[in-house]
Design a protein around this motif. Structure first.
Motif, PDB file in Angstrom:
ATOM      1  N   THR A  77      38.154  37.217  28.880  1.00 48.21           N
ATOM      2  CA  THR A  77      38.434  37.104  30.380  1.00 48.21           C
ATOM      3  C   THR A  77      38.882  36.559  30.686  1.00 48.21           C
ATOM      4  OG1 THR A  77      35.630  37.849  31.310  1.00 48.21           O
ATOM      5  CG2 THR A  77      37.490  36.492  32.848  1.00 48.21           C
ATOM      6  N   ASN A  78      40.345  36.708  31.400  1.00 45.15           N
ATOM      7  CA  ASN A  78      41.310  35.226  31.401  1.00 45.15           C
ATOM      8  C   ASN A  78      40.970  34.915  32.583  1.00 45.15           C
ATOM      9  OD1 ASN A  78      44.495  34.982  32.846  1.00 45.15           O
ATOM     10  ND2 ASN A  78      44.288  34.164  31.194  1.00 45.15           N
ATOM     11  N   ARG A  79      41.555  33.203  32.215  1.00 51.63           N
ATOM     12  CA  ARG A  79      40.881  32.262  33.686  1.00 51.63           C
ATOM     13  C   ARG A  79      41.872  30.939  34.079  1.00 51.63           C
ATOM     14  NH1 ARG A  79      34.751  30.341  31.631  1.00 51.63           N
ATOM     15  NH2 ARG A  79      35.617  29.004  29.362  1.00 51.63           N
ATOM     16  N   MET A  80      41.885  31.121  35.268  1.00 50.64           N
ATOM     17  CA  MET A  80      42.911  30.000  35.880  1.00 50.64           C
ATOM     18  C   MET A  80      41.661  28.772  36.178  1.00 50.64           C
ATOM     19  SD  MET A  80      45.619  30.088  39.097  1.00 50.64           S
ATOM     20  CE  MET A  80      43.463  30.202  40.699  1.00 50.64           C
ATOM     21  N   GLN A  81      42.928  27.243  35.547  1.00 46.00           N
ATOM     22  CA  GLN A  81      42.266  26.483  36.336  1.00 46.00           C
ATOM     23  C   GLN A  81      42.936  25.834  37.719  1.00 46.00           C
ATOM     24  OE1 GLN A  81      41.773  26.612  32.649  1.00 46.00           O
ATOM     25  NE2 GLN A  81      39.452  27.392  33.280  1.00 46.00           N
ATOM     26  N   VAL A  82      42.420  25.175  38.767  1.00 45.80           N
ATOM     27  CA  VAL A  82      42.639  24.515  39.280  1.00 45.80           C
ATOM     28  C   VAL A  82      42.559  23.121  39.607  1.00 45.80           C
ATOM     29  CG1 VAL A  82      43.391  24.463  41.983  1.00 45.80           C
ATOM     30  CG2 VAL A  82      43.009  26.331  41.210  1.00 45.80           C
ATOM     31  N   VAL A  83      43.240  21.986  39.146  1.00 49.14           N
ATOM     32  CA  VAL A  83      43.163  21.006  38.445  1.00 49.14           C
ATOM     33  C   VAL A  83      43.709  19.945  39.507  1.00 49.14           C
ATOM     34  CG1 VAL A  83      43.096  19.138  37.246  1.00 49.14           C
ATOM     35  CG2 VAL A  83      43.455  21.059  35.918  1.00 49.14           C
ATOM     36  N   LEU A 324      36.681  35.237  25.509  1.00 42.60           N
ATOM     37  CA  LEU A 324      35.406  36.464  24.936  1.00 42.60           C
ATOM     38  C   LEU A 324      33.977  37.207  25.265  1.00 42.60           C
ATOM     39  CD1 LEU A 324      35.523  38.217  22.236  1.00 42.60           C
ATOM     40  CD2 LEU A 324      33.184  36.731  21.383  1.00 42.60           C
ATOM     41  N   THR A 325      34.569  38.418  26.022  1.00 38.41           N
ATOM     42  CA  THR A 325      33.566  38.837  26.925  1.00 38.41           C
ATOM     43  C   THR A 325      32.869  39.605  26.397  1.00 38.41           C
ATOM     44  OG1 THR A 325      34.550  37.703  28.178  1.00 38.41           O
ATOM     45  CG2 THR A 325      33.550  39.193  29.127  1.00 38.41           C
ATOM     46  N   THR A 326      30.554  39.790  26.920  1.00 35.73           N
ATOM     47  CA  THR A 326      30.197  40.664  26.423  1.00 35.73           C
ATOM     48  C   THR A 326      30.381  42.096  27.427  1.00 35.73           C
ATOM     49  OG1 THR A 326      28.453  39.433  25.654  1.00 35.73           O
ATOM     50  CG2 THR A 326      27.714  41.276  26.190  1.00 35.73           C
TER      51      THR A 326
END
Length: 357
Positions: A77-83, A324-326
């Motif tokens: 799962t691709n994720r973005m961080q808003v910092v 890594l995602t189930t």
């Protein structure tokens, strides 16, 4: 807008060592010194993590061939961080890994995957969309004008023209500048044949030069926010480091799971025995292996800079940008542990952007 970024202490000197084994020894010491200074600088203003899309990725690459499963793909799962961090007395907003995944399908590896399985299986079975960059920003109360900086851990599967403009495409973010390592930017524009399968053709073409800030190493953005130079997976790979008032998070795709940094703690069949047999303290995400020795050393830097998780002390506080995602499609390939995603403080609109409007 002008930036006043400064380097983190000690790391550049350690990287100057030419012998890989000696360089790793020096990086261990330098990382602990840099982390101490970073934490002493105070916490970040806010960070929010947003899930973008779950997608397939070859099992043989995820743990460098160590994982034992009949499944050809793991799911990630691709994720973005808003910092948000303070710079010159102003709250700045950085999007880390704001993947434009619709454009990313044009990368040869994923284009051929869609051709093999068809659009229905690719979109409805092998992937799950959790939200877009645009929808997540709206949910956080931000507009495109609020965003000051964009950055990616590396440019695999990325097309930045939709965000910054280029090749006749208008820019979605009117003010944002791209932070990218010089080596990554130049490499993406001059691809070697062994790199091409992972890059969107012309994904950086025509982007105005004044929208790009080229970095040469580690950068301390502001209190609680830094970019670590972590080459190896690609020549200009880099990682996000964020400090809260309790812990440090590190984010990249050098590893596909937290346990990539503590493989002796992994319950995935094959990973622990592989690490024991090879005497490895980290297990690489190895699809390109542009410089494996550097990637290993970079993962040690990430491991030491992050430190142990406050939630699961046996594991490192590393958070994969593609986690890594189930999945029932990937038997035996579920993560041993999933740490709470980086979230801290309250993300809010930029006063600078409001004044400019």
């Amino acid at each position: 807008m002008t930036s006043t970024f400064r380097p983190l202490p000690s790391l550049a000197e350690a990287r100057a060592e030419r012998v890989p084994g000696l360089r790793l020894q020096q990086l261990r010491r330098a990382t602990l010194e840099a982390r101490e200074a970073f934490v002493a600088g105070g916490p970040v203003a806010a960070v929010a993590t947003c899930d973008l899309i779950t997608f397939p990725y070859p099992t043989q690459f995820a743990f460098s061939g160590a994982a034992l499963s009949p499944a050809p793909y793991v799911m990630m799962t691709n994720r973005m961080q808003v910092v948000q961090f303070m710079e010159d007395g102003e709250r700045r907003t950085l999007l880390f890994n704001p993947s434009d995944y619709e454009r990313g399908y044009a990368a040869p590896f994923y284009r051929s995957l869609r051709e093999r399985y068809g659009n229905f299986v690719s979109d409805k079975v092998m992937s799950t969309r959790h939200g877009s960059v645009q929808s997540h920003l709206a949910a956080l109360g931000l507009t495109p004008e609020d965003v000051d900086y964009l950055a990616f851990d590396h440019l695999h599967i990325q097309d930045v023209r939709g965000w910054l403009g280029g090749d006749g495409t208008s820019a979605y973010f009117p003010r944002a500048k791209l932070l990218v390592q010089r080596a990554e930017w130049e490499g993406a524009r001059n691809l070697h044949p062994m790199q091409e399968v992972w890059y969107v053709p012309n994904g950086t073409a025509g982007v105005p030069e004044d929208r790009v800030i080229l970095l040469d190493g580690d950068v301390w953005l502001g209190p609680g926010a830094a970019i670590l130079s972590t080459p190896g997976h690609t020549l200009g790979n880099m990682s996000l480091a964020v400090a809260t008032d309790r812990e440090v998070f590190v984010v990249s795709e050098n590893g596909v799971a937290t346990e990539s940094y503590t493989p002796l703690q992994s319950g995935i069949p094959g990973v622990r025995s592989f690490a024991e047999h090879m005497g490895l303290e980290v297990v690489l995400n190895g699809n390109t292996r542009e410089h494996s020795l550097d990637q290993y050393s970079s993962m040690v830097v990430e491991k030491l800079f992050a430190g142990p998780s406050m939630v699961e002390g046996a594991y490192v506080n590393f958070h994969p940008s593609s986690l890594l995602t189930t999945s029932i499609l990937a038997p035996g390939l579920s993560p041993t542990v999933v740490l709470p995603a980086p979230n801290f403080g309250d993300v809010r609109p930029s006063a600078t952007a409001r004044r400019a409007a």
